[in-house]
Write a protein that holds these residues in place. Structure first.
Motif, PDB file in Angstrom:
ATOM      1  N   PRO A  21      -8.866 -16.368 -25.751  1.00  0.00           N
ATOM      2  CA  PRO A  21     -10.075 -17.093 -25.462  1.00  0.00           C
ATOM      3  C   PRO A  21     -11.327 -16.082 -25.472  1.00  0.00           C
ATOM      4  CG  PRO A  21      -8.458 -17.036 -23.859  1.00  0.00           C
ATOM      5  CD  PRO A  21      -7.991 -16.088 -24.706  1.00  0.00           C
ATOM      6  N   THR A  23     -13.699 -15.409 -23.669  1.00  0.00           N
ATOM      7  CA  THR A  23     -13.809 -14.331 -22.570  1.00  0.00           C
ATOM      8  C   THR A  23     -13.019 -13.016 -22.918  1.00  0.00           C
ATOM      9  OG1 THR A  23     -12.328 -15.423 -21.312  1.00  0.00           O
ATOM     10  CG2 THR A  23     -14.381 -16.314 -20.794  1.00  0.00           C
ATOM     11  N   ALA A  24     -11.963 -13.074 -23.398  1.00  0.00           N
ATOM     12  CA  ALA A  24     -10.962 -11.895 -23.703  1.00  0.00           C
ATOM     13  C   ALA A  24     -11.629 -11.045 -24.764  1.00  0.00           C
ATOM     14  CB  ALA A  24      -9.786 -12.332 -23.715  1.00  0.00           C
ATOM     15  N   ILE A 115      -5.298  -7.284 -18.970  1.00  0.00           N
ATOM     16  CA  ILE A 115      -5.656  -8.560 -19.595  1.00  0.00           C
ATOM     17  C   ILE A 115      -4.329  -9.241 -19.949  1.00  0.00           C
ATOM     18  CG2 ILE A 115      -7.026  -9.793 -21.293  1.00  0.00           C
ATOM     19  CD1 ILE A 115      -9.023  -7.506 -21.168  1.00  0.00           C
ATOM     20  N   GLY A 117      -2.399 -13.502 -20.525  1.00  0.00           N
ATOM     21  CA  GLY A 117      -2.588 -14.942 -20.536  1.00  0.00           C
ATOM     22  C   GLY A 117      -1.344 -15.424 -19.833  1.00  0.00           C
ATOM     23  N   ILE A 129      -6.827  -9.817 -15.173  1.00  0.00           N
ATOM     24  CA  ILE A 129      -7.679 -10.619 -15.620  1.00  0.00           C
ATOM     25  C   ILE A 129      -6.941 -11.575 -16.169  1.00  0.00           C
ATOM     26  CG2 ILE A 129      -9.571 -10.925 -17.367  1.00  0.00           C
ATOM     27  CD1 ILE A 129     -10.324  -7.923 -16.887  1.00  0.00           C
ATOM     28  N   PHE A 131      -6.792 -15.105 -18.211  1.00  0.00           N
ATOM     29  CA  PHE A 131      -7.508 -16.063 -19.017  1.00  0.00           C
ATOM     30  C   PHE A 131      -6.748 -17.351 -19.080  1.00  0.00           C
ATOM     31  CE2 PHE A 131      -5.654 -13.392 -22.293  1.00  0.00           C
ATOM     32  CZ  PHE A 131      -4.893 -14.358 -23.127  1.00  0.00           C
TER      33      PHE A 131
END
Length: 131
Positions: A21, A23-24, A115, A117, A129, A131
């Protein structure tokens, strides 16, 4: 911000995968952030690449190519320490994947913002984080 990339995120960065994404991408490309990749991700790639077939589940890069990319991009590399290994023992059993559990342990020990998913990974800490 100090970031640690989950293995699938690191691979998506290398191959410019559209599943990563915006944002990432923004966090990873922001020069104010320190982006780190764990030796665990290289180990995961090295183990899984020979096991996957073309198409579904294919590992698109070798561990050596991934390492070369990370170095050329200026990502920091994180070795596995005894403290990281011990921290796994204290994690709740939210996820059974040993690679992900060790990445979570590293992120919590260092500390780094992982980070991912993967909602199971994100359940370990509000510092992850998702996403």
């Amino acid at each position: 911000m100090n970031l640690l990339l989950d293995t699938h995120v690191a691979i998506w960065v290398i191959v410019d995968d559209p599943r990563l994404p915006r944002t990432a991408r923004t966090l990873i490309s922001d020069s104010r952030n320190r982006v780190t990749v764990s030796a665990i991700s290289l180990w995961e790639i090295a183990i899984k690449r020979p096991l996957t077939r073309k198409g579904h589940g294919k590992m698109p890069v070798s561990a050596a190519d991934a390492l070369r990319y990370f170095r050329e991009t200026g990502f920091s590399l994180l070795a596995v320490s005894a403290d990281h290994a011990i921290a796994v023992e204290h994690l709740p059993r939210l996820h059974d994947d040993p690679f992900d559990r060790l990445l979570v342990a590293q992120a919590l020990t260092e500390p780094l913002r992982l980070i991912t998913g993967d909602a199971k990974v994100a359940a370990y800490s509000d510092t992850v984080i998702l996403f």
